[in-house]
Design an enzyme around this catalytic site. Structure first.
Site, short mmCIF file in Angstrom:
data_model
loop_
_atom_site.label_atom_id
_atom_site.label_comp_id
_atom_site.label_asym_id
_atom_site.label_seq_id
_atom_site.Cartn_x
_atom_site.Cartn_y
_atom_site.Cartn_z
N HIS A 150 71.23 47.49 15.70
CA HIS A 150 69.57 47.28 15.90
C HIS A 150 69.30 45.74 15.84
O HIS A 150 68.69 44.93 16.39
CB HIS A 150 68.77 48.04 15.37
CG HIS A 150 69.07 49.61 15.76
ND1 HIS A 150 68.19 50.37 16.35
CD2 HIS A 150 70.02 50.44 15.60
CE1 HIS A 150 68.59 51.57 16.48
NE2 HIS A 150 69.75 51.67 15.96
N ASP A 181 61.36 48.20 17.33
CA ASP A 181 62.25 49.18 17.57
C ASP A 181 61.83 50.59 18.11
O ASP A 181 60.89 50.99 17.54
CB ASP A 181 63.47 49.24 16.64
CG ASP A 181 64.54 49.88 16.84
OD1 ASP A 181 65.56 49.06 16.57
OD2 ASP A 181 64.61 51.13 17.29
#
Ligand code: UDP
Length: 493
Positions: A36, A136
């Site tokens: 990520h 995110d």
């Protein structure tokens, strides 16, 4: 920058010395895991230096903040990215928590409880009010904070468009009785027909690994909640390109007013900069080893930063690789093998064969490897970054997925894009050997045309006029518009 004609080329001569109040300020919040952090840091670098000239505050957890800063040359970094500052918040776990393998899920719950108030405190303490937050998709507490403080928020899902779309159907899959998928009990090859656009593609075994959980499992509930909260964001960013996932991206456009497909992000960043997003020390010695190998002769093997193998699985892979007779370069992380109580119990025959035609490192410069002329195939766990990198560099894959989105990615690789073979759910030595021979030799013809075509489409997408080029430009322009309208409304106060 690999492509000199690229619009996003870093403009060293134009760089600013430090934060300037007249530039937009974007706060970027990744989920605390390598897969990520890497694409989100690449986007941050791009917005800071290349495409936007923005001020960036990149918020890691304390744990990853110190790992990252230990690995980068901070002086060189701030010279390169003078308007990108790193800040950090606690992740709510104890220092000795492993934060990888199966225990990574603890971060879902700790970040959403402990990190949320810390994130709010950080935002209100910033010297320049953020123009927007890019958060995110699994850190949706940022949307609550942004809503409360009146800051626009864009959600970045680090999965493919296809997998993102599947997550929007978890409740439907539960209602239709497809969840939980029970391994070894029932037909794992049954088609899943209730997800528009994927009717003839997915089988039960291709659903994300969380579909093996009971509907009321906290992890399943976590994903359902996170996915639905994402729709409160003003837009969705995906690290993919339009031409790869056109129909599914259209479906996502029915949920989000704007979808920015801006990938493959790693091609937009120059080589020294992409290595600035690794949380683990790279061992570059393998490049020298690759230099001594024949073109397209080496199979690269890596299972990413999170999954773990049993000692038995390690041996099955190892025998399969050795028995294939092909040279191989294998990343074995120190924490890859979970029951590694007897690390010396590697049979001598494997050690000998590896000395002859193998190279093992603990973490590698993956993109330099995939773009190396000696590499002819990639045995991968099908993480989305690895998949996209392999597609972009035109390296055909053998997929051995294990968790989260990997089952979906491997199915797309083999059935939709035809850039590799899916070895899902098995890794006995003879199967591994067969698949290695297939990708390097026996069935290579079947997938090379499509592999070459998709690599070209990926590169076209980031060049002037290409889809990702246009979408990145639009993202930049939209953030500038928010900044200007905020400034205008302040002027009217
Ligand atoms: N990677 C790397 N060196 C390695 C193995 C992986 O730099 O030895 C990088 C790889 O290029 C990719 C990322 O780590 O960008 C892994 O992300 P992915 O989504 O493929 O898998 P995850 O680690 O999230 O399971």
């Amino acid at each position: 920058m690999g492509n000199p004609e690229n619009y996003f080329q870093f403009q060293q001569e134009d760089k600013k010395e430090h934060f300037t109040m007249d530039a937009p300020h974007v706060v970027v919040l990744p989920f605390p895991a390598q897969g990520h952090i890497k694409p989100m840091l690449m986007l941050a670098q791009l917005l800071c230096h290349g495409a936007g000239g923005f001020n960036i505050t990149f918020v890691n957890t304390d744990h990853n903040h110190s790992r990252l800063l230990n690995l980068i040359d901070q002086t060189a970094f701030s010279r390169r990215f003078p308007t990108l500052q790193f800040m950090s918040i606690p992740d709510g776990l104890s220092p000795e928590h492993p934060r990888t393998g199966p225990s990574i899920v603890d971060l879902f719950f700790s970040t959403n409880s402990v990190s949320k108030p810390e994130f709010r405190n950080l935002i209100v303490s910033l010297s320049q009010e953020p123009t927007c937050i890019i958060a995110d998709g699994t850190m949706s507490f940022a949307i609550d904070v942004a809503d409360e403080l009146g800051i626009p928020v864009i959600t970045f899902r680090t999965y493919s468009a296809t997998c993102t779309w599947i997550y929007f159907h978890l409740q439907k899959l539960i209602r239709n009785g497809e969840i939980p998928v029970v391994e070894g009990n029932g037909d794992m090859d049954k088609q899943i027909s209730c997800i528009p656009g994927l009717e003839n593609i997915l089988r039960r075994r291709d659903l994300p690994s969380i579909c093996k959980l009971e509907p009321d499992d906290p992890i399943m509930q976590f994903y359902i909640t996170q996915t639905s909260k994402m729709t409160r964001a003003s837009a969705l960013i995906l690290n993919t390109f339009q031409e790869l996932e056109t129909p599914i991206i259209s479906h996502l456009q029915s949920i989000f007013p704007t979808v920015y497909t801006i990938g493959p992000l790693h091609t937009l960043i120059d080589s020294p900069s992409k290595n600035l997003s690794s949380l683990i020390q790279m061992d570059e010695s393998c490049i020298k080893w690759l230099d001594s190998q024949h073109p397209k002769s080496v199979l690269y093997v890596s299972f990413g930063s999170v999954i773990v193998l049993s000692h038995d699985q390690l041996l099955e892979f190892w025998y399969g690789l050795v028995n294939s007779g092909k040279p191989f370069l294998w990343v074995i992380r120190p924490d890859l093998v979970v029951d590694n109580n007897e690390p010396n119990k590697i049979p001598d025959e494997l050690k000998m064969a590896t000395k002859e035609r193998g190279c093992i490192v603990s973490w590698a410069p993956q993109e330099d490897i995939l773009s190396h002329q000696a590499v002819g195939g990639f045995l991968t766990h099908s993480g989305w970054n690895s998949t996209l990198e392999s597609i972009t560099f035109g390296v055909p894959m053998i997929c051995w997925p294990m968790i989260t989105d990997q089952q979906v990615n491997s199915r797309c690789v083999s059935e939709l894009w035809k850039v590799g073979f899916d070895m899902k759910d098995t890794c006995d030595r003879s199967t591994v050997e067969k698949f290695v021979r297939d990708v390097m030799e026996d069935r290579r013809q079947e997938i090379m045309e499509s592999t070459v075509k998709n690599a070209r489409l990926a590169h076209d997408s980031i060049h002037e006029g290409g889809s990702s080029y246009r979408n990145t430009k639009k993202l930049v322009q939209d953030i500038i518009s928010i900044h200007l309208s905020k400034n205008a409304s302040k002027g009217n106060e």
